[in-house]
Design a protein around this motif. Structure first.
Motif, short mmCIF file in Angstrom:
data_model
loop_
_atom_site.label_atom_id
_atom_site.label_comp_id
_atom_site.label_asym_id
_atom_site.label_seq_id
_atom_site.Cartn_x
_atom_site.Cartn_y
_atom_site.Cartn_z
N VAL A 155 59.34 24.98 54.77
CA VAL A 155 58.20 25.91 54.83
C VAL A 155 58.51 27.17 54.02
O VAL A 155 57.66 27.67 53.27
CB VAL A 155 57.83 26.24 56.29
N GLN A 156 59.73 27.67 54.13
CA GLN A 156 60.10 28.86 53.37
C GLN A 156 60.09 28.57 51.87
O GLN A 156 59.67 29.41 51.07
CB GLN A 156 61.47 29.37 53.80
N THR A 157 60.50 27.37 51.47
CA THR A 157 60.48 26.98 50.06
C THR A 157 59.04 26.92 49.54
O THR A 157 58.74 27.39 48.44
CB THR A 157 61.18 25.63 49.87
N VAL A 158 58.14 26.36 50.34
CA VAL A 158 56.73 26.29 49.95
C VAL A 158 56.16 27.70 49.80
O VAL A 158 55.44 27.99 48.84
CB VAL A 158 55.92 25.46 50.98
N ILE A 159 56.49 28.57 50.73
CA ILE A 159 56.00 29.96 50.66
C ILE A 159 56.53 30.66 49.42
O ILE A 159 55.80 31.38 48.73
CB ILE A 159 56.36 30.72 51.95
N LEU A 160 57.79 30.44 49.09
CA LEU A 160 58.37 31.02 47.88
C LEU A 160 57.67 30.47 46.63
O LEU A 160 57.40 31.21 45.69
CB LEU A 160 59.87 30.78 47.84
N ALA A 161 57.37 29.18 46.64
CA ALA A 161 56.65 28.58 45.51
C ALA A 161 55.25 29.17 45.37
O ALA A 161 54.79 29.46 44.26
CB ALA A 161 56.58 27.06 45.68
N ILE A 213 59.86 32.23 61.68
CA ILE A 213 60.70 32.86 60.66
C ILE A 213 60.06 32.73 59.27
O ILE A 213 59.94 33.73 58.56
CB ILE A 213 62.14 32.31 60.70
N PRO A 214 59.63 31.53 58.87
CA PRO A 214 58.97 31.47 57.56
C PRO A 214 57.68 32.30 57.49
O PRO A 214 57.36 32.87 56.44
CB PRO A 214 58.65 29.98 57.37
N PHE A 215 56.96 32.39 58.60
CA PHE A 215 55.76 33.22 58.60
C PHE A 215 56.13 34.67 58.33
O PHE A 215 55.47 35.36 57.55
CB PHE A 215 55.02 33.10 59.94
N ALA A 216 57.20 35.15 58.96
CA ALA A 216 57.65 36.52 58.72
C ALA A 216 58.04 36.71 57.26
O ALA A 216 57.72 37.73 56.65
CB ALA A 216 58.83 36.86 59.64
N PHE A 217 58.72 35.73 56.68
CA PHE A 217 59.10 35.85 55.28
C PHE A 217 57.91 35.65 54.34
O PHE A 217 57.93 36.13 53.21
CB PHE A 217 60.26 34.92 54.94
N ALA A 218 56.86 34.98 54.81
CA ALA A 218 55.63 34.90 54.02
C ALA A 218 55.05 36.30 53.86
O ALA A 218 54.60 36.68 52.78
CB ALA A 218 54.61 33.98 54.69
N LEU A 219 55.09 37.08 54.94
CA LEU A 219 54.63 38.46 54.85
C LEU A 219 55.50 39.24 53.87
O LEU A 219 55.00 40.06 53.10
CB LEU A 219 54.65 39.12 56.22
N TYR A 220 56.80 38.98 53.89
CA TYR A 220 57.74 39.67 53.01
C TYR A 220 57.50 39.28 51.56
O TYR A 220 57.25 40.13 50.71
CB TYR A 220 59.16 39.31 53.45
N TYR A 221 57.56 37.97 51.27
CA TYR A 221 57.42 37.51 49.89
C TYR A 221 56.04 37.82 49.33
O TYR A 221 55.90 38.45 48.28
CB TYR A 221 57.66 36.01 49.78
N ILE A 222 55.02 37.34 50.01
CA ILE A 222 53.66 37.50 49.49
C ILE A 222 53.21 38.95 49.60
O ILE A 222 52.57 39.48 48.70
CB ILE A 222 52.70 36.53 50.20
N GLY A 223 53.58 39.62 50.70
CA GLY A 223 53.21 41.02 50.85
C GLY A 223 53.79 41.89 49.75
O GLY A 223 53.06 42.69 49.14
N PHE A 224 55.06 41.72 49.44
CA PHE A 224 55.66 42.51 48.36
C PHE A 224 55.11 42.09 47.01
O PHE A 224 54.97 42.91 46.11
CB PHE A 224 57.18 42.44 48.38
N ALA A 225 54.79 40.80 46.85
CA ALA A 225 54.17 40.37 45.59
C ALA A 225 52.81 41.03 45.42
O ALA A 225 52.44 41.42 44.31
CB ALA A 225 54.03 38.85 45.56
N LEU A 226 52.09 41.19 46.52
CA LEU A 226 50.77 41.82 46.45
C LEU A 226 50.84 43.32 46.24
O LEU A 226 50.12 43.88 45.43
CB LEU A 226 49.98 41.55 47.74
#
Length: 175
Positions: free
Chosen positions: A20-26, A89-102
Motif C-alpha cells: 500500500v505504501q508503494t502504491v501511494i508513493l507511485a 500507517i500507509p494512510f498516514a504516509f499518504a498524507l505525508y507524501y501526497i500532502g507535501f507534494a500538494l
C-alpha cells in the motif's frame, strides 16, 4: 492487547503495509511527474525549468523516507503488526507524501543555495531517526537487556529522539 508485548512475524500485514505504501508513493510520483495530468497542470501553475529539479529532489526525499520505513517494518520492528495498523500507517504516509507534494511545491521557483541547508536538515533528521533505532535494536539483541529501557546513545537526551528526527525531516520537506 498490548501491541508492544506481542511478538510475531505478521508477514501478511507487513507485506500489505509495504504494498500500500508503494502504491501511494507511485501515485505521488504520478502527481508530481505525470505530464499534462499532473498536479501542476490541475492547479494551473506555469513551471520554470528549475521546478523539475525541485520536484525531483522532493521525490528523492520521499524515497529516503520510504526506504527507512520499509527497513524498520521488515527488519527492526520485532513486534507483531495488526491489520488495522498495517492500513493506518500507509494512510498516514499518504498524507505525508501526497500532502507535501500538494503543498510544498513552489511554482516558478528554481532550487537555491538555501535548499542545501534543507536537504542537510532532512538527512540529519533521517540519520537521527534511523541510527538511534538501529542502536536500540542492537542493544535489545543482548539477553541481559530483556525488559530494560534503552537510555543510551541519542536516547539519553530524549525518550523519543527518533520522533525528533522525524520532526526535522518534516520541517525540511516543507521548504
Amino acid at each position: 492487547m498490548d501491541m508492544y508485548q506481542s511478538q510475531g512475524k505478521s508477514i501478511p500485514q507487513r507485506v500489505t503495509l509495504a504494498v500500500v505504501q508503494t502504491v501511494i508513493l507511485a501515485i505521488t510520483g504520478w502527481l508530481m511527474f505525470g505530464g499534462e495530468r499532473t498536479l501542476n497542470a490541475w492547479l494551473g501553475w506555469k513551471l520554470s525549468p528549475g521546478d523539475g529539479h525541485r520536484q525531483l529532489l522532493l521525490f528523492i526525499l520521499f524515497l529516503v523516507v520510504y526506504l527507512r520505513i520499509t527497513f524498520m517494518v521488515f527488519y527492526l520492528l520485532k513486534r507483531s503488526i495488526s491489520w488495522s495498523e498495517s492500513l493506518a500507517i500507509p494512510f498516514a504516509f499518504a498524507l505525508y507524501y501526497i500532502g507535501f507534494a500538494l503543498f510544498s511545491q513552489t511554482p516558478a521557483k528554481p532550487l537555491i543555495d538555501l535548499d542545501v541547508v534543507y536537504v542537510l536538515l532532512f538527512l540529519l533528521g533521517s540519520w537521527i531517526n534511523t541510527f538511534s533505532e538501529w542502536r536500540r535494536y542492537l542493544w535489545k539483541q543482548h539477553p541481559q537487556n530483556t525488559g530494560k529501557l534503552y537510555t543510551q546513545g541519542l536516547f539519553r537526551f530524549s525518550m523519543h529522539i527518533n520522533y525528533f528526527g522525524d520532526v526535522l525531516d518534516e520541517t525540511a520537506t516543507r521548504w
